[in-house]
Design an enzyme around this catalytic site. Structure first.
Site, PDB file in Angstrom:
ATOM      1  N   ASP A 227       0.822  -1.220   0.000  1.00  0.00           N
ATOM      2  CA  ASP A 227       0.000   0.000   0.000  1.00  0.00           C
ATOM      3  C   ASP A 227       0.854   1.269   0.000  1.00  0.00           C
ATOM      4  OD1 ASP A 227      -1.860  -2.037   0.579  1.00  0.00           O
ATOM      5  OD2 ASP A 227      -1.931  -1.519   2.706  1.00  0.00           O
TER       6      ASP A 227
ATOM      7  N   GLU B 293     -11.178  -1.210  -3.202  1.00  0.00           N
ATOM      8  CA  GLU B 293     -10.462  -0.434  -2.178  1.00  0.00           C
ATOM      9  C   GLU B 293      -9.374   0.388  -2.860  1.00  0.00           C
ATOM     10  OE1 GLU B 293      -9.166  -3.745   0.124  1.00  0.00           O
ATOM     11  OE2 GLU B 293      -7.527  -4.270  -1.223  1.00  0.00           O
TER      12      GLU B 293
END
Length: 302
Positions: A13, A184
Site C-alpha cells: 500500500d 479499495e
C-alpha cells in the site's frame, strides 16, 4: 535503474509523495494485523537510492488504535506534515477504529496522534472507513477519498484537518463508487483540468489484484470505469495493486508506485513495493503499465 522491488522487506500500500527536493514512500508494514503496529518511511533524491526511516509512527502514539495500521496518506500543510492512516479494521459501528490523523514537524516524523480519536470512525454508504487518500484541489480545497467493502466516499476536510465539512451539495459523505468492480485503494489526481480516480479491484491476497481508473470533470464525479492499467504478469509477479502516483515536479514524467507478490510466494503478507513509468495517450487515457524487474531510471529533483 531502480530495480524492482525498490524497498527491502515486505511492504504494501505505498503512499508516494514529494516534499521539497525529496521523494518519499510511506508503506504499510506487511505483516499479520496484530503485528501491523508501526509505519516505516523511505526517502530518495532520485527514485533509485532509498534511505529507511524506521517507525515514523508507532501505535503507542495512537491511544485508540490496537492493530492493523495500514494505507498511509501523507501531505504537507503550513509547515506541518499530516499522516492519515487506517487502524483496527473495524467491521461495524460498535467497534473503535477507522481513519485517523497524526502530525509531525518533519516528513520523517516522529508523528503523534492529532485528534485523539478517529476522524472517520463509522460506516457511511456501506463504505468501510479504510484506505484513505487526501487530495488538494487547485482552489485549495482538501478532500479525502476512502472506502472498502466495494463502496467509496468522498468527503471535504476542514482546513485544519480536525473534522469534515459539508460538500457543495450539503452532504458530508458522498458516494462516488465508480464501478461494481471497485474494492479499495482509492487515489485521485488532476491532469489537464480533469480528475483521475484510481482504485484496486480483486482480493489483495489473490493473484488477480489490479488497478483500474476513471476520469471526471469534478472531484465528486460521476466516475465511470475506463479500464485496467496495472495487473499481474505471471512471468514477473502477481497481485499488482494498491498504488500511488508521482508527478515529478517541473516535468512530464509520471510514475506509479505499487505493491506486488514475488513469484513463488504464497503468504498474502509477502508483498513488495515496486515502481514503473506511467504514460498517457493523446486523449489523456492512462496506458497499460508493464510491470518489470528493471524499474525506472534515476530522476534527481535537484
Amino acid at each position: 535503474m531502480s530495480g524492482n522491488p525498490i524497498l527491502p522487506g515486505w511492504y504494501a500500500d505505498p503512499e508516494a509523495a514529494v516534499f521539497d527536493d525529496t521523494y518519499w514512500i510511506y508503506p504499510t508494514t506487511s505483516r499479520p494485523y496484530a503485528e501491523q503496529v508501526f509505519f516505516d518511511a523511505f526517502s530518495s533524491p532520485d527514485l533509485v537510492n532509498w534511505t529507511k526511516h524506521s517507525a515514523v509512527l508507532k501505535i503507542e502514539a495512537i491511544s485508540w488504535a490496537k492493530e492493523a495500521l495500514w494505507a498511509p496518506s501523507v501531505v504537507e500543510k503550513d509547515g506541518k506534515y499530516y499522516f492519515f492512516f487506517s487502524a483496527n479494521d473495524i467491521k461495524n459501528d460498535d467497534e473503535v477504529g477507522g481513519i485517523g490523523v497524526a502530525v509531525a514537524d518533519k516528513p520523517e516524523g516522529p508523528f503523534r496522534d492529532y485528534l485523539g480519536k478517529p476522524l472517520i470512525g463509522t460506516f457511511h454508504n456501506g463504505a468501510q472507513p479504510i484506505d484513505q487518500f487526501v487530495f488538494k484541489d487547485d482552489d485549495g480545497t482538501w478532500y479525502l477519498i476512502y472506502g472498502g467493502w466495494k463502496h467509496a466516499n468522498i468527503v471535504r476536510l476542514k482546513d485544519d484537518f480536525s473534522a469534515l465539512q459539508p460538500l457543495p451539495d450539503g452532504t458530508l459523505y458522498k458516494e462516488i463508487t465508480p464501478a461494481p468492480e471497485y474494492v479499495e485503494g482509492s487515489l485521485m489526481f488532476k491532469r489537464d483540468g480533469r480528475y483521475y480516480y484510481m482504485w484496486s479491484e480483486g482480493g489483495w491476497g489473490e493473484p488477480d489484484y489490479a488497478v483500474a481508473y476513471a476520469i471526471a470533470d469534478t472531484p465528486t464525479g460521476p466516475f465511470k470505469r475506463i479500464g485496467t492499467i496495472l495487473q499481474q504478469d505471471p512471468a514477473i509477479a502477481t497481485s499488482a495493486g494498491h498504488h500511488s502516483v508521482i508527478h515529478a515536479p517541473g516535468s512530464e514524467d509520471w510514475y506509479i508506485v505499487y505493491h506486488r507478490r514475488p513469484l513463488g510466494e504464497t503468504s498474502r503478507h509477502h508483498r513488495a513495493t515496486a515502481i514503473e513509468r506511467m504514460s498517457f495517450d493523446a486523449q489523456g487515457h492512462i496506458l497499460p503499465v508493464k510491470i518489470t524487474h528493471e524499474g525506472v531510471k534515476a530522476h534527481p529533483l535537484k
